[in-house]
Design a protein around this motif. Sequence first.
Motif, PDB file in Angstrom:
ATOM      1  N   VAL A   4       0.833  -1.199   0.000  1.00 53.40           N
ATOM      2  CA  VAL A   4       0.000   0.000   0.000  1.00 53.40           C
ATOM      3  C   VAL A   4       0.867   1.248   0.000  1.00 53.40           C
ATOM      4  O   VAL A   4       0.627   2.198  -0.753  1.00 53.40           O
ATOM      5  N   GLU A   5       1.897   1.259   0.837  1.00 52.22           N
ATOM      6  CA  GLU A   5       2.784   2.417   0.882  1.00 52.22           C
ATOM      7  C   GLU A   5       3.550   2.567  -0.428  1.00 52.22           C
ATOM      8  O   GLU A   5       3.740   3.683  -0.924  1.00 52.22           O
ATOM      9  N   ARG A   6       3.980   1.451  -0.994  1.00 51.35           N
ATOM     10  CA  ARG A   6       4.676   1.550  -2.286  1.00 51.35           C
ATOM     11  C   ARG A   6       3.766   2.150  -3.358  1.00 51.35           C
ATOM     12  O   ARG A   6       4.183   3.007  -4.142  1.00 51.35           O
ATOM     13  N   CYS A   7       2.526   1.688  -3.396  1.00 49.84           N
ATOM     14  CA  CYS A   7       1.593   2.199  -4.404  1.00 49.84           C
ATOM     15  C   CYS A   7       1.297   3.676  -4.160  1.00 49.84           C
ATOM     16  O   CYS A   7       1.241   4.475  -5.105  1.00 49.84           O
ATOM     17  N   ALA A   8       1.120   4.059  -2.905  1.00 48.40           N
ATOM     18  CA  ALA A   8       0.867   5.468  -2.582  1.00 48.40           C
ATOM     19  C   ALA A   8       2.046   6.344  -2.998  1.00 48.40           C
ATOM     20  O   ALA A   8       1.860   7.433  -3.566  1.00 48.40           O
ATOM     21  N   ARG A   9       3.255   5.876  -2.736  1.00 47.54           N
ATOM     22  CA  ARG A   9       4.447   6.643  -3.126  1.00 47.54           C
ATOM     23  C   ARG A   9       4.489   6.823  -4.637  1.00 47.54           C
ATOM     24  O   ARG A   9       4.813   7.900  -5.143  1.00 47.54           O
ATOM     25  N   LEU A  10       4.180   5.765  -5.369  1.00 47.14           N
ATOM     26  CA  LEU A  10       4.196   5.828  -6.826  1.00 47.14           C
ATOM     27  C   LEU A  10       3.149   6.794  -7.367  1.00 47.14           C
ATOM     28  O   LEU A  10       3.404   7.563  -8.293  1.00 47.14           O
ATOM     29  N   ILE A  11       1.955   6.777  -6.768  1.00 41.19           N
ATOM     30  CA  ILE A  11       0.886   7.675  -7.209  1.00 41.19           C
ATOM     31  C   ILE A  11       1.292   9.130  -7.020  1.00 41.19           C
ATOM     32  O   ILE A  11       0.945  10.000  -7.842  1.00 41.19           O
ATOM     33  N   ARG A  12       2.048   9.412  -5.965  1.00 49.16           N
ATOM     34  CA  ARG A  12       2.422  10.804  -5.667  1.00 49.16           C
ATOM     35  C   ARG A  12       3.439  11.370  -6.654  1.00 49.16           C
ATOM     36  O   ARG A  12       3.641  12.588  -6.685  1.00 49.16           O
TER      37      ARG A  12
END
Length: 427
Positions: A4-12
């Motif tokens: 989840v954190e990896r995906c959130a970082r990528l979205i940002r």
Amino acid sequence: MDVVERCARLIRFDTTNRGGGDSEGEREAAEFVAAELSAAGVEPTLLERKPRRTNVIARVEGSDPALPPLLVQAHLDVVPAQAADWDVHPFSGELRDGYLWGRGAVDMKDMVANLLTVVAGWQARGSRPRRDVVLAFVADEEDAGDYGAHWLVAEHADLFRDCVAAIGESGGHTHRVNGIHFYPVGTAERGSSHLRLTARGRAGHGSRRNDENAVTRLVQAVQRLAEHRWPVRLIPSVQAYIEQVGAALGVEVDLSDVDGTVARLGGAASLVESTIRNSTTPTALTAGYKVNVIPSTAEALIDTRVLPGGEAELLATVDELIGPHVRRELINPQPGVQAPLDSPWFGAMADALRWADPAAVVVPYCLGGGTDAKAFARLGIPGYGFSPLWVPEGFDYRAMAHGVNERVPVEGLEFGVRVLDRFLSGV
């Protein structure tokens, strides 16, 4: 760091691709991917045709060097998003109500995050896949691939030439119909034969009779294309989808009446109704510069999609429909592709999905649009749409890609990690 954190970082990372080379660039997202791979003991290579249009290639060594490698490809760029239209900022990566929100959440930074999490898990457990896995995190998929997959295939083919198959986006997600958990896996894609039509005529005053009006000629040609009912043309992936979904739903399948059969599939029809035939959809018109002047030329753009192997037949029909006063020009044509249905790859994907969801009914399907699978097909690599994602009841997954309020269920991300790990570790 979890998925989840990896995906959130990528979205940002704002990796907006507006087309025509107009892009924020994938550099920061690519550097994040490279750092995650390095931390997992995998050496990344960053390649750019143009500054900031960055691709990341890496190879995870398998336990059996005699097995040919598998390619896994995912793109880092996203389509534009207007913040005023969204409930959250499209590049916030906000976690809300069990969903991770933001542009790219399902198209396809979720898959990127899943892959990074799988690779990190291998290092943490001291394990590795059976065969080498080549990872390609690419730029420019949301446009022509000129800075991404198509450029890599043209200029760096040796990185992929020994790959025996590939997986990528658009497949492996839950599609619920009448309580049945269908999981469509992409085994084919319609090609694009996009057209620019140019009508020519005699310029003149708008008040005078003119039987050689370019605008009229163009409009009539466009209308004929728009109204043409392209014949049903079943390729193996589409026929298999209709037959297998029909059997699972208990509806009559009559291949002499494909339209009627598709209508009986109910909620499952949306994944096949656009791929039983070719299509020519007008999308843009350009003509004239003053209301009282008849121009000498007029142009139209036609989004043209063609089933594998049908390009020559389609273009011959187009030529008949547009008539003698309209010239056609192909825009970045890409032929359709199809992969074997009875391959061990498809079987392994189905096994992994059924392991994670015992109720899964895994079926092949044909994408109405396209992905970077077309680029790698030029190297003879068959591509499958397989980016597994669990989708809850009532969640309109197909409305998410390129849509407003794009978001991905957290439980779906975790499901995707489990399925990808199972598939990539054992295939």
